[in-house]
Design a protein around this motif. Sequence first.
Motif, PDB file in Angstrom:
ATOM      1  N   GLY A  53       0.846  -1.192   0.000  1.00  0.00           N
ATOM      2  CA  GLY A  53       0.000   0.000   0.000  1.00  0.00           C
ATOM      3  C   GLY A  53       0.877   1.236   0.000  1.00  0.00           C
ATOM      4  N   ASP A  54       0.665   2.112   0.974  1.00  0.00           N
ATOM      5  CA  ASP A  54       1.487   3.317   1.106  1.00  0.00           C
ATOM      6  C   ASP A  54       2.688   3.085   2.005  1.00  0.00           C
ATOM      7  OD1 ASP A  54      -0.290   4.693  -0.478  1.00  0.00           O
ATOM      8  OD2 ASP A  54      -1.490   5.404   1.220  1.00  0.00           O
ATOM      9  N   SER A  55       2.878   1.866   2.470  1.00  0.00           N
ATOM     10  CA  SER A  55       3.939   1.546   3.414  1.00  0.00           C
ATOM     11  C   SER A  55       4.986   0.631   2.788  1.00  0.00           C
ATOM     12  CB  SER A  55       3.347   0.871   4.657  1.00  0.00           C
ATOM     13  OG  SER A  55       2.412   1.726   5.268  1.00  0.00           O
ATOM     14  N   ILE A  56       6.031   0.372   3.568  1.00  0.00           N
ATOM     15  CA  ILE A  56       7.108  -0.514   3.123  1.00  0.00           C
ATOM     16  C   ILE A  56       7.294  -1.619   4.152  1.00  0.00           C
ATOM     17  CG2 ILE A  56       9.567  -0.701   2.615  1.00  0.00           C
ATOM     18  CD1 ILE A  56       9.452   2.218   1.684  1.00  0.00           C
ATOM     19  N   LEU A  57       7.260  -2.864   3.689  1.00  0.00           N
ATOM     20  CA  LEU A  57       7.561  -4.021   4.526  1.00  0.00           C
ATOM     21  C   LEU A  57       9.005  -4.419   4.252  1.00  0.00           C
ATOM     22  CD1 LEU A  57       6.849  -6.369   6.425  1.00  0.00           C
ATOM     23  CD2 LEU A  57       6.042  -7.613   4.412  1.00  0.00           C
ATOM     24  N   GLU A  58       9.809  -4.436   5.315  1.00  0.00           N
ATOM     25  CA  GLU A  58      11.215  -4.819   5.194  1.00  0.00           C
ATOM     26  C   GLU A  58      11.407  -6.224   5.748  1.00  0.00           C
ATOM     27  OE1 GLU A  58      12.908  -0.294   5.932  1.00  0.00           O
ATOM     28  OE2 GLU A  58      13.168  -1.799   7.491  1.00  0.00           O
ATOM     29  N   THR A  59      12.236  -7.008   5.073  1.00  0.00           N
ATOM     30  CA  THR A  59      12.603  -8.337   5.552  1.00  0.00           C
ATOM     31  C   THR A  59      14.109  -8.318   5.786  1.00  0.00           C
ATOM     32  OG1 THR A  59      10.821  -9.350   4.278  1.00  0.00           O
ATOM     33  CG2 THR A  59      12.575 -10.813   5.054  1.00  0.00           C
ATOM     34  N   TRP A  60      14.510  -8.449   7.052  1.00  0.00           N
ATOM     35  CA  TRP A  60      15.912  -8.358   7.447  1.00  0.00           C
ATOM     36  C   TRP A  60      16.499  -9.752   7.646  1.00  0.00           C
ATOM     37  CZ3 TRP A  60      17.295  -3.982  11.360  1.00  0.00           C
ATOM     38  CH2 TRP A  60      16.741  -2.767  10.941  1.00  0.00           C
ATOM     39  N   THR A  61      17.781  -9.892   7.351  1.00  0.00           N
ATOM     40  CA  THR A  61      18.496 -11.130   7.647  1.00  0.00           C
ATOM     41  C   THR A  61      18.848 -11.162   9.126  1.00  0.00           C
ATOM     42  OG1 THR A  61      20.704 -10.208   7.288  1.00  0.00           O
ATOM     43  CG2 THR A  61      19.544 -11.096   5.333  1.00  0.00           C
ATOM     44  N   VAL A  62      19.219 -12.335   9.632  1.00  0.00           N
ATOM     45  CA  VAL A  62      19.617 -12.433  11.040  1.00  0.00           C
ATOM     46  C   VAL A  62      20.854 -11.591  11.325  1.00  0.00           C
ATOM     47  CG1 VAL A  62      18.511 -14.643  11.496  1.00  0.00           C
ATOM     48  CG2 VAL A  62      20.852 -14.609  10.665  1.00  0.00           C
ATOM     49  N   ASP A  63      21.773 -11.508  10.368  1.00  0.00           N
ATOM     50  CA  ASP A  63      22.970 -10.684  10.576  1.00  0.00           C
ATOM     51  C   ASP A  63      22.611  -9.206  10.682  1.00  0.00           C
ATOM     52  OD1 ASP A  63      24.737 -12.863  10.587  1.00  0.00           O
ATOM     53  OD2 ASP A  63      25.032 -12.774   8.416  1.00  0.00           O
ATOM     54  N   GLU A  64      21.683  -8.741   9.845  1.00  0.00           N
ATOM     55  CA  GLU A  64      21.241  -7.342   9.921  1.00  0.00           C
ATOM     56  C   GLU A  64      20.547  -7.067  11.253  1.00  0.00           C
ATOM     57  OE1 GLU A  64      20.400  -6.389   5.206  1.00  0.00           O
ATOM     58  OE2 GLU A  64      18.888  -7.518   6.343  1.00  0.00           O
TER      59      GLU A  64
END
Length: 125
Positions: A7-18
């Motif tokens: 939608g108007d937002s951002i979904l971030e998927t982070w790695t375990v290291d991040e």
Amino acid sequence: MKTEEAGDSILETWTVDEVQKAFDNHEIVLIDVRTPQEFMFEHIEGSLLMPMAFFVADALPGQGEKRIVFHCGSGARSEKVARAAIEAGMARVAHMEGGFGAWKGAGKPYIGTNMANGAPHRVNS
């Protein structure tokens, strides 16, 4: 980090290291969405518990100073909760790819349960 427009937002998927780097630098709030039983058995030290079954987006802290990153056992529940947070109006939300299983698989430290006496103990894989 992977990003996806939601939608108007951002979904971030982070790695375990991040996640570990940001958590160690006190840049994020790490929220565990597993059950209380799962959390009591083993969890990432310093993470907060907000089980998916009782998730209330309005109860989340603001993201003015720290980004919120959700995690669960495999990444499925945390992604659902992240999407629910976005639907509730949060602009940028993150979750940890692979969940606690990936955290342990990468040899990251956590609090486990000593099976001999039932006491919590630090596990530094």
